[in-house]
Design an enzyme around this catalytic site. Sequence first.
Site, PDB file in Angstrom:
ATOM      1  N   HIS A  21       0.880  -1.150  -0.056  1.00 44.38           N
ATOM      2  CA  HIS A  21      -0.058   0.121  -0.019  1.00 44.38           C
ATOM      3  C   HIS A  21       0.702   1.361  -0.097  1.00 44.38           C
ATOM      4  CE1 HIS A  21      -2.960  -2.807   2.427  1.00 44.38           C
ATOM      5  NE2 HIS A  21      -3.706  -2.457   1.095  1.00 44.38           N
ATOM      6  N   ARG A  96      -2.311  -6.558  -8.314  1.00 42.69           N
ATOM      7  CA  ARG A  96      -1.131  -7.309  -8.245  1.00 42.69           C
ATOM      8  C   ARG A  96      -1.043  -8.475  -9.287  1.00 42.69           C
ATOM      9  NH1 ARG A  96      -3.196  -8.090  -2.085  1.00 42.69           N
ATOM     10  NH2 ARG A  96      -5.014  -8.599  -3.533  1.00 42.69           N
ATOM     11  N   SER A 134      -2.996  -7.783   3.039  1.00 44.34           N
ATOM     12  CA  SER A 134      -3.368  -7.702   4.117  1.00 44.34           C
ATOM     13  C   SER A 134      -3.898  -8.829   4.986  1.00 44.34           C
ATOM     14  CB  SER A 134      -4.326  -6.734   4.486  1.00 44.34           C
ATOM     15  OG  SER A 134      -3.958  -5.261   4.225  1.00 44.34           O
TER      16      SER A 134
END
Length: 165
Positions: A21, A96, A134
């Site tokens: 991030h 990603r 995450s």
Amino acid sequence: MKTTPKIAIYPGSFDPVTNGHIHLIERSLKIFDILIVAVAINPRKIPLFSREERIFLLQQSLAMHDPARIKIDSFTGLLVDYAKSQKAHVVIRGLRAVSDFEFEFQMANMNRHLNADIETVFMMTGEEAFYISSSFIRDVAAFGGSVKRMVPTCVNDMLLKKFAT
Ligand code: PNS
């Protein structure tokens, strides 16, 4: 002549913020004048980190940046409504891998259907962060694995405290 600043929103759960991030935020700051990092509060999900903790960790991790160019906030409800309230016309999302594509494609199209004035801009995550998410961070940390090189120091410290036995 005074030009209007280009404002973008980078929304996410940030549960917790990762180096992936941070990297994306830093790249976005090269393109946009003001970046709003917006923590989405979903009342149907139970996060590991509270709203306050997620905001605190973002503030700590981004403390070196010009506070006039980066705002850390939270929102509930529709992202497009929040974007409109902030006078932002751009939403930034990271991609990603191919596996992210379907969800992101659907979300961008749903958001455009809800408000055609708001455009989603995708940025490719760098090769140093393409495997970081995450949810992986939460899992690895919960089982005692080291995530030190994948998250800001303050996040690592808080994860260690949360999972201390
Ligand atoms: O970090 P995440 O969990 O991938 O972020 C997803 C997020 C928070 C950006 C997305 O779920 C969202 O925008 N939620 C707000 C509710 C909304 O606007 N939903 C309609 C778009 S699908």
